[in-house]
Design a protein around this motif. Sequence first.
Motif, PDB file in Angstrom:
ATOM      1  N   VAL A 154      13.448 -27.758 -15.624  1.00 18.14           N
ATOM      2  CA  VAL A 154      14.916 -27.612 -15.627  1.00 18.14           C
ATOM      3  C   VAL A 154      15.533 -28.628 -16.576  1.00 18.14           C
ATOM      4  CG1 VAL A 154      16.990 -27.917 -14.213  1.00 18.14           C
ATOM      5  CG2 VAL A 154      15.080 -26.557 -13.348  1.00 18.14           C
ATOM      6  N   ALA A 155      15.086 -29.887 -16.494  1.00 19.14           N
ATOM      7  CA  ALA A 155      15.616 -30.928 -17.378  1.00 19.14           C
ATOM      8  C   ALA A 155      15.270 -30.630 -18.840  1.00 19.14           C
ATOM      9  CB  ALA A 155      15.079 -32.296 -16.969  1.00 19.14           C
ATOM     10  N   ALA A 156      14.051 -30.140 -19.086  1.00 19.88           N
ATOM     11  CA  ALA A 156      13.637 -29.814 -20.448  1.00 19.88           C
ATOM     12  C   ALA A 156      14.484 -28.667 -21.011  1.00 19.88           C
ATOM     13  CB  ALA A 156      12.156 -29.456 -20.479  1.00 19.88           C
ATOM     14  N   ALA A 157      14.720 -27.649 -20.203  1.00 22.39           N
ATOM     15  CA  ALA A 157      15.541 -26.517 -20.659  1.00 22.39           C
ATOM     16  C   ALA A 157      16.964 -26.970 -20.966  1.00 22.39           C
ATOM     17  CB  ALA A 157      15.539 -25.413 -19.607  1.00 22.39           C
ATOM     18  N   ARG A 158      17.501 -27.885 -20.166  1.00 20.00           N
ATOM     19  CA  ARG A 158      18.853 -28.419 -20.419  1.00 20.00           C
ATOM     20  C   ARG A 158      18.871 -29.186 -21.735  1.00 20.00           C
ATOM     21  NH1 ARG A 158      23.812 -28.180 -21.127  1.00 20.00           N
ATOM     22  NH2 ARG A 158      24.958 -30.106 -20.887  1.00 20.00           N
ATOM     23  N   ALA A 159      17.860 -30.008 -21.985  1.00 21.97           N
ATOM     24  CA  ALA A 159      17.788 -30.763 -23.235  1.00 21.97           C
ATOM     25  C   ALA A 159      17.727 -29.826 -24.436  1.00 21.97           C
ATOM     26  CB  ALA A 159      16.578 -31.697 -23.219  1.00 21.97           C
ATOM     27  N   VAL A 160      16.934 -28.779 -24.333  1.00 19.33           N
ATOM     28  CA  VAL A 160      16.806 -27.815 -25.421  1.00 19.33           C
ATOM     29  C   VAL A 160      18.144 -27.108 -25.666  1.00 19.33           C
ATOM     30  CG1 VAL A 160      15.708 -25.637 -26.109  1.00 19.33           C
ATOM     31  CG2 VAL A 160      14.327 -27.504 -25.177  1.00 19.33           C
ATOM     32  N   ALA A 161      18.848 -26.742 -24.606  1.00 19.96           N
ATOM     33  CA  ALA A 161      20.152 -26.079 -24.761  1.00 19.96           C
ATOM     34  C   ALA A 161      21.144 -26.980 -25.495  1.00 19.96           C
ATOM     35  CB  ALA A 161      20.699 -25.675 -23.394  1.00 19.96           C
ATOM     36  N   VAL A 162      21.135 -28.265 -25.178  1.00 17.07           N
ATOM     37  CA  VAL A 162      22.039 -29.210 -25.852  1.00 17.07           C
ATOM     38  C   VAL A 162      21.648 -29.339 -27.325  1.00 17.07           C
ATOM     39  CG1 VAL A 162      22.754 -31.644 -25.964  1.00 17.07           C
ATOM     40  CG2 VAL A 162      22.630 -30.471 -23.759  1.00 17.07           C
ATOM     41  N   LEU A 163      20.360 -29.428 -27.611  1.00 18.26           N
ATOM     42  CA  LEU A 163      19.911 -29.523 -28.997  1.00 18.26           C
ATOM     43  C   LEU A 163      20.256 -28.267 -29.787  1.00 18.26           C
ATOM     44  CD1 LEU A 163      16.461 -31.278 -28.487  1.00 18.26           C
ATOM     45  CD2 LEU A 163      18.554 -32.266 -29.451  1.00 18.26           C
ATOM     46  N   VAL A 164      20.133 -27.102 -29.167  1.00 18.84           N
ATOM     47  CA  VAL A 164      20.514 -25.844 -29.827  1.00 18.84           C
ATOM     48  C   VAL A 164      21.990 -25.887 -30.208  1.00 18.84           C
ATOM     49  CG1 VAL A 164      20.941 -23.389 -29.369  1.00 18.84           C
ATOM     50  CG2 VAL A 164      18.690 -24.369 -28.931  1.00 18.84           C
ATOM     51  N   ARG A 165      22.818 -26.339 -29.288  1.00 20.36           N
ATOM     52  CA  ARG A 165      24.258 -26.440 -29.564  1.00 20.36           C
ATOM     53  C   ARG A 165      24.532 -27.396 -30.723  1.00 20.36           C
ATOM     54  NH1 ARG A 165      26.997 -29.871 -25.353  1.00 20.36           N
ATOM     55  NH2 ARG A 165      26.172 -31.434 -26.762  1.00 20.36           N
ATOM     56  N   ASP A 166      23.934 -28.583 -30.664  1.00 22.77           N
ATOM     57  CA  ASP A 166      24.203 -29.595 -31.685  1.00 22.77           C
ATOM     58  C   ASP A 166      23.646 -29.218 -33.049  1.00 22.77           C
ATOM     59  OD1 ASP A 166      25.546 -31.030 -29.753  1.00 22.77           O
ATOM     60  OD2 ASP A 166      23.893 -32.438 -29.395  1.00 22.77           O
ATOM     61  N   LEU A 167      22.460 -28.623 -33.071  1.00 22.18           N
ATOM     62  CA  LEU A 167      21.891 -28.190 -34.344  1.00 22.18           C
ATOM     63  C   LEU A 167      22.681 -27.029 -34.946  1.00 22.18           C
ATOM     64  CD1 LEU A 167      18.098 -28.525 -33.587  1.00 22.18           C
ATOM     65  CD2 LEU A 167      19.346 -29.700 -35.408  1.00 22.18           C
ATOM     66  N   SER A 168      23.184 -26.145 -34.110  1.00 26.75           N
ATOM     67  CA  SER A 168      24.021 -25.053 -34.605  1.00 26.75           C
ATOM     68  C   SER A 168      25.295 -25.594 -35.237  1.00 26.75           C
ATOM     69  CB  SER A 168      24.360 -24.083 -33.470  1.00 26.75           C
ATOM     70  OG  SER A 168      23.203 -23.393 -33.062  1.00 26.75           O
ATOM     71  N   ASP A 169      25.893 -26.591 -34.591  1.00 23.68           N
ATOM     72  CA  ASP A 169      27.107 -27.215 -35.150  1.00 23.68           C
ATOM     73  C   ASP A 169      26.819 -27.891 -36.480  1.00 23.68           C
ATOM     74  OD1 ASP A 169      28.548 -26.387 -32.940  1.00 23.68           O
ATOM     75  OD2 ASP A 169      28.580 -28.363 -31.986  1.00 23.68           O
ATOM     76  N   LEU A 170      25.660 -28.512 -36.599  1.00 21.91           N
ATOM     77  CA  LEU A 170      25.293 -29.235 -37.810  1.00 21.91           C
ATOM     78  C   LEU A 170      24.916 -28.294 -38.958  1.00 21.91           C
ATOM     79  CD1 LEU A 170      24.495 -32.019 -39.152  1.00 21.91           C
ATOM     80  CD2 LEU A 170      22.185 -31.561 -38.293  1.00 21.91           C
ATOM     81  N   VAL A 171      24.057 -27.340 -38.677  1.00 21.79           N
ATOM     82  CA  VAL A 171      23.457 -26.513 -39.724  1.00 21.79           C
ATOM     83  C   VAL A 171      24.257 -25.234 -40.001  1.00 21.79           C
ATOM     84  CG1 VAL A 171      21.339 -25.285 -40.378  1.00 21.79           C
ATOM     85  CG2 VAL A 171      21.190 -27.453 -39.163  1.00 21.79           C
ATOM     86  N   GLY A 172      24.993 -24.749 -39.020  1.00 24.08           N
ATOM     87  CA  GLY A 172      25.730 -23.495 -39.164  1.00 24.08           C
ATOM     88  C   GLY A 172      26.590 -23.400 -40.411  1.00 24.08           C
TER      89      GLY A 172
END
Length: 185
Positions: A154-172
């Motif tokens: 659960v904690a790992a999935a939450r971390a991945v979701a946050v990274l997906v959000r932040d990387l999308s904001d950066l690279v999008g």
Amino acid sequence: MKTFWLDRDRDRYTARVEAHPNGFAYALGDIAPVAFACAAWTFATPPVLDPGYVRWHRRVLAATCRRNPFDGGLMARVELVSPLPAELTTTRAWWRDRGWRGWPELFGQFVQPGDRDLARYPHLRTTLLIEAPLPLDGLPAAPEPGTAGGALAVAAARAVAVLVRDLSDLVGPVLQQLDSDRATM
């Protein structure tokens, strides 16, 4: 525009994390969430999980996370397929009828050329490398050693979701510009 997103099949990711808790051992109990977030990302992306729990835009060749040795912060490293620079497209004098090839595509996805293609034609494939710090906001704390597989997942999935959000904001925005230019490759 979709940049990074999560696959609907979270169960595969959860099963992988629960089956391999030792892959997180070095990150558990850390005061900072960086090592845990990086381990969670590694478990969610190829080659550890293929196809990945994290999916990305066709121009993304690789996306990794690591701890910055300078300040301990979270760093992203993203490699993107890029069109040729303008200096190479204004004239093709350098081309000299050698049959230069760019990035091959397979079902709309950029791929590395195969050995057969490399034996026949010269290839010039340009990439962009993004290396940037990512915020720690929203990342879960690293679980304590001995945390059960379900809580770890659960904690790992939450971390991945946050990274997906932040990387999308950066690279999008970069991907949006590359796609809007529609340069010849």
